[in-house]
Design an enzyme around this catalytic site. Structure first.
Site, short mmCIF file in Angstrom:
data_model
loop_
_atom_site.label_atom_id
_atom_site.label_comp_id
_atom_site.label_asym_id
_atom_site.label_seq_id
_atom_site.Cartn_x
_atom_site.Cartn_y
_atom_site.Cartn_z
N TRP A 183 -3.69 -1.62 -1.23
CA TRP A 183 -3.64 -2.85 -2.01
C TRP A 183 -3.97 -3.95 -1.01
CZ3 TRP A 183 -3.27 -4.95 -6.72
CH2 TRP A 183 -2.83 -6.26 -6.84
N LYS A 202 -2.25 -6.11 -19.34
CA LYS A 202 -1.89 -6.74 -18.07
C LYS A 202 -2.97 -7.72 -17.63
CE LYS A 202 0.68 -7.58 -14.60
NZ LYS A 202 1.72 -8.56 -14.90
N GLU A 205 8.31 -20.97 -19.67
CA GLU A 205 8.20 -19.62 -19.14
C GLU A 205 9.33 -18.72 -19.67
OE1 GLU A 205 6.03 -17.96 -17.81
OE2 GLU A 205 7.01 -16.32 -16.76
N GLU A 241 7.53 -12.18 -25.37
CA GLU A 241 6.62 -11.05 -25.11
C GLU A 241 7.34 -9.72 -24.94
OE1 GLU A 241 3.98 -11.64 -21.77
OE2 GLU A 241 5.54 -12.58 -20.60
N LYS A 299 8.66 -15.32 -21.78
CA LYS A 299 9.19 -14.00 -21.38
C LYS A 299 9.94 -13.37 -22.53
CE LYS A 299 7.33 -13.45 -18.72
NZ LYS A 299 6.39 -14.02 -17.81
N ARG A 325 1.22 1.79 -6.32
CA ARG A 325 1.45 0.73 -5.33
C ARG A 325 0.16 0.02 -4.91
NH1 ARG A 325 6.34 1.53 -2.23
NH2 ARG A 325 5.34 0.51 -0.49
N HIS A 374 12.19 -35.32 -31.64
CA HIS A 374 11.01 -35.73 -32.41
C HIS A 374 10.53 -34.61 -33.33
CE1 HIS A 374 10.77 -39.42 -30.13
NE2 HIS A 374 10.98 -38.70 -29.04
N CYS A 434 0.86 -1.17 0.00
CA CYS A 434 0.00 0.00 0.00
C CYS A 434 0.90 1.23 0.00
CB CYS A 434 -0.87 0.02 1.25
SG CYS A 434 -1.74 -1.53 1.49
N ASN A 467 0.92 -0.52 6.16
CA ASN A 467 1.38 -1.26 4.99
C ASN A 467 2.09 -2.49 5.53
OD1 ASN A 467 2.33 -2.02 2.53
ND2 ASN A 467 3.79 -0.35 2.30
N GLY A 468 1.71 -3.70 5.10
CA GLY A 468 2.38 -4.91 5.59
C GLY A 468 1.38 -5.96 6.02
C1 F6R Z 1 2.87 -13.39 -19.25
C2 F6R Z 1 1.63 -12.99 -18.62
C3 F6R Z 1 0.39 -13.66 -19.05
C4 F6R Z 1 -0.50 -13.95 -17.83
C5 F6R Z 1 -1.87 -14.47 -18.28
C6 F6R Z 1 -2.73 -14.83 -17.10
O1 F6R Z 1 3.97 -12.68 -18.74
O2 F6R Z 1 1.62 -12.14 -17.78
O3 F6R Z 1 0.64 -14.81 -19.77
O4 F6R Z 1 0.14 -14.88 -17.02
O5 F6R Z 1 -2.51 -13.48 -19.04
O6 F6R Z 1 -2.94 -13.75 -16.28
P1 F6R Z 1 -3.42 -13.92 -14.78
O7 F6R Z 1 -2.36 -14.64 -14.04
O8 F6R Z 1 -3.63 -12.52 -14.29
O9 F6R Z 1 -4.69 -14.71 -14.82
#
Ligand code: F6R
Length: 611
Positions: A74, A606, A484, A491, A488, A27, A507, A2, A100-101
């Site tokens: 948050w 996001k 993963e 993207e 990364k 935050r 294969h 927060c 916060n915490g």
């Molecule tokens: C990759 C990424 C996405 C999310 C996916 C699911 O870096 O951020 O692949 O993992 O859109 O999102 P959440 O976890 O918010 O359901």
């Protein structure tokens, strides 16, 4: 995660506090509130939603005051609603506190306070602290003495600011594990904040409190003390960063900040949950569901993207330690493919945001079929968190960078905690449990060590910056890490990358290998290490350029790989956390070198709230 800001001086406090809150909004932004000391009263205004909602509410009935504290939240304990918003108040309304915490012994303290006759109006751990201050405030003593007495009984992490009409025109601030700094304003004014962004509009001179410190802020100046009551001296520092980098904690991008936050976020996901002696865990969010969990015969995990990768690691762990069959499903496929959900199936939805449309739809599908539902979610009070029957929160704080980093490693640890819970109630021995708990306890420090590879990985990224394709290969727990790592890279740097099980390569994908194909091998010393060494040889024989992530000197790989990234060793399941971090750094640096928009990659959002 927060945000806190406080002001005491001679100017109108409200605009200063609102300005500070706006700068802290990154935050957390699920509610905001302010407490102002005017004359003999504490006036409090709180609003769900963003700071601008609070601002609108204050405009309706402005309050003149020269001392106050404010908070943008948050949620960690309790949903993001009005009663849970900060400031939290003493019953008589004379003390206001922002926090916060996470207070670990909040439940025990709440019971103690209830026995003293205190009633609680929120679900927060914060309300426990303000009521404890009220209980311990002796006649003819000062606010700071009551705060220190209460904090001596509190366990966990906090950064707090407190005001009271019983001892007015002062703020008491304290820190333990969650930062709180003092802003040294002009003559006759002092500020405090959860970071420099909160105070930077009025001062660049700050004093960082140490853990276990509290401070008394008055217009005439400030004093700092240790919780024992001894006065301590803390130095004044000059903030030299601009505002944007203050918000990013001095990092160039949120993604890098979040990668570097991981030792802390991992401590947060474990805080108060490990039982060392018992080799077990205490998970408040599932505690009351022991009966349902004892009856689980199969777990179906549903998730998307990075969260789906975390699910794969969870599958391997739960099957190894708890011997429960697990399926990991893409939520978007699961919802449309008429899955068979027999009795005893638990649907486990994994989501950082808690808002992903496909994961939510899959959850509803499973619910309709009669499954119990559980969440592993970061955002408290999010739609998925609300729709699941029970769950485990990540407590990783808001993830701002679009590419998920800290949430992924927290998901791996949360799933380890769940594995311990399920395993220890089935066939996992105390000794096995203790081994995992011990490995968890040292994990944040090991991640710190991995982060020291940052410069080395930046050089490596420079070396590979013109690559057009990348292959990531791993086996066992390292296969999801390979997926993963590839995700990364694509993207944030827009380089085509594929993750594959190392042995599957022959294969098909082996046809791609030539001297223009960098291949990242996840090769820590685990039960499949020797098999991976053979796979490395297959790639070497075809002139592939190999980067190996290893967990010791890996003498078997001398002369066979072009670059080695060495992470510390731990138990195989948690090696997945340690090998992930260099891949996050590699993707980050490749993207920066190639001039990509790291925090907001093209075409990505996001939170994917559409199908
Ligand atoms: C990759 C990424 C996405 C999310 C996916 C699911 O870096 O951020 O692949 O993992 O859109 O999102 P959440 O976890 O918010 O359901």
């Amino acid at each position: 995660m927060c945000g806190i800001v406080g002001y005491v001086g001679s100017r109108e406090a409200t605009p200063i506090l609102l300005e500070g809150l706006k700068r802290l909004e990154y935050r957390g932004y699920d509610s905001a509130g302010i407490a102002l000391l005017n004359g003999k009263n504490v006036s409090v205004v709180k609003q769900p939603g963003k700071v601008r909602e609070l601002e609108k509410a204050i405009k309706v009935s402005p309050i003149s005051a020269t001392c106050g504290i404010a908070h943008t939240r948050w949620a960690t304990h309790g949903s993001p609603n009005l009663p849970n918003a900060h400031p939290q108040m003493s019953t008589d309304g004379t003390i206001a506190l922002v926090h916060n915490g996470i207070i670990e012994n909040a439940d025990a303290l709440r019971v103690q306070l209830q026995k003293e006759g205190y009633l609680f109006v929120s679900e927060t751990d914060t309300e426990v602290v303000v009521k404890l201050i009220d209980l311990l405030w002796m006649e003819d003593t000062l606010l700071e003495e009551a705060v220190a007495a209460a904090l001596r009984q509190v366990e966990g992490a906090y950064g707090i600011a407190v005001v009271s009409s019983r001892d007015s025109n002062k703020i008491v601030a304290a820190q333990n594990g969650s930062p709180l700094l003092i802003g040294v304003g002009q003559e006759g004014e002092v500020l405090c904040g959860s970071n420099a962004a909160a105070v930077i509009s009025l001062t660049r001179e700050v004093v960082y409190l140490d853990d276990g410190d509290y401070a008394v802020l008055e217009p005439s100046g400030f004093r700092t003390y240790h919780l024992s009551g001894t006065e301590v001296a803390r130095s004044v520092y000059q903030v030299t960063w601009d505002l944007e980098s203050v918000e990013k904690g001095g990092y160039e991008h949120f993604m890098l900040k979040e990668i570097f936050e991981q030792p802390e976020t991992l401590r947060n996901v474990m805080r108060g949950r490990l039982l060392e002696e018992e080799g077990d865990v205490r998970l408040g969010g599932i505690r009351d569901h022991a009966k349902e969990l004892a009856e689980v015969r199969r777990i179906v995990m549903t998730a998307c993207g990075t969260s789906w990768h975390a699910g794969l690691v969870g599958e391997y762990m739960l099957e190894e330690f708890a011997r429960i069959p697990v399926n990991v499903e893409y939520a978007s496929e699961f919802r449309y493919r008429h899955p068979v959900l027999e009795e005893g199936t638990l649907n486990l939805a994994i989501s950082q945001s808690g808002e992903t449309a496909d994961t939510l739809a899959a959850l509803k599908e499973a619910k309709q079929a009669g499954s119990d539902t559980m969440g592993v979610v970061n955002t408290v009070g999010s739609t998925i968190a609300r729709h699941t029957d029970f769950g485990i929160y990540l407590h990783a704080g808001p993830e701002i960078g679009v590419a998920s980093t800290k949430a992924f490693t927290s998901q791996l640890v949360a799933l380890t905690l769940f594995t311990l819970y399920m395993g220890r109630r089935r066939q996992m021995s105390v000794l096995q449990g203790r081994e995992v708990v011990a490995a968890l306890q040292e994990l944040p420090d090991l991640v710190e060590e991995v982060l020291q590879l940052n410069d080395e990985i930046r050089d490596l990224a420079q070396h590979f910056k013109d690559a057009r394709n990348f292959l990531y290969l791993g086996r066992g727990y390292q296969f999801p890490v390979a997926l993963e790592g590839a995700l990364k890279l694509k993207e944030v740097s827009y380089i085509h990358a594929e993750g594959y099980p190392a042995a599957e390569m022959k294969h098909g994908p082996i046809a791609l290998i030539d001297d223009d194909m960098p291949v990242v091998f996840l090769a820590p010393r685990d039960s499949v290490y020797t098999k991976v060494v053979s796979n490395i040889e297959e790639v070497k024989a075809r002139q592939g350029r190999i980067i190996a992530v290893v967990s010791d000197n890996a003498p078997e790989l001398k002369g066979k790989v072009d670059h080695m990234i060495r992470v510390p060793h731990t138990i195989p399941s948690l090696l997945s956390v340690l090998t992930t971090v260099p891949l996050q750094l590699l993707a980050y640096h490749m993207a920066v070198i190639r001039g990509a928009n790291v925090d907001q990659p093209r075409n990505l959002a996001k939170s994917v709230t559409v199908e």
